[in-house]
Design a protein around this motif. Structure first.
Motif: not given
Length: 104
Positions: A41, A45, A48-49
Motif C-alpha cells: 500500500d 501510494q 500514485r503521488t
C-alpha cells in the motif's frame, strides 16, 4: 543471509555471548526491522503521488521525482502499458507492486 551476517546480528542482540536472545530484545529488534519495511500500500501510494493520480507513470515522472539511480532501476522493471488515450510511454506500476509483494 550469510553466516557472517548471523554472527553480527547475534553480537548485536546477545552482547554477553550467552547463546540466547531475550524475548524483549528480539521483539524490539523485529519491531524496528518491520517498521522500516515498505508495504504494498505504501509503495502504491508513492507511485500514485509521483504519477499525479493518472494511474500510470512515465519516464519523465520517474526522472523528475526520483534520484537518477532509482529512476533507472525502475525503468528496467516497470512494464509498458497503453495510456488511457492510447498514449505511449505509460508504465504499469501496479504490476510491479504485484510482482514485488505478491499482492496490491
Amino acid at each position: 543471509q550469510s553466516d557472517d551476517d548471523i554472527l553480527k546480528l547475534m553480537q548485536q542482540l546477545d552482547p554477553n555471548s550467552s547463546g540466547a536472545i531475550a524475548f524483549d530484545v528480539f521483539a524490539d529488534y523485529m519491531t524496528r526491522e518491520l517498521t522500516d519495511m515498505d508495504t504494498s500500500d505504501q509503495l502504491l501510494q508513492s507511485f500514485r503521488t509521483i504519477s499525479g493520480d493518472k494511474g500510470f507513470l512515465t519516464v519523465d515522472d520517474l526522472r523528475r521525482e526520483l534520484p537518477a539511480e532509482q529512476a533507472e532501476y525502475l525503468l528496467t522493471k516497470l512494464q509498458p502499458q497503453p495510456g488511457p488515450n492510447g498514449d505511449t510511454g505509460a508504465l504499469n506500476f501496479e504490476h510491479y507492486v504485484l510482482t514485488v509483494y505478491g499482492t496490491k
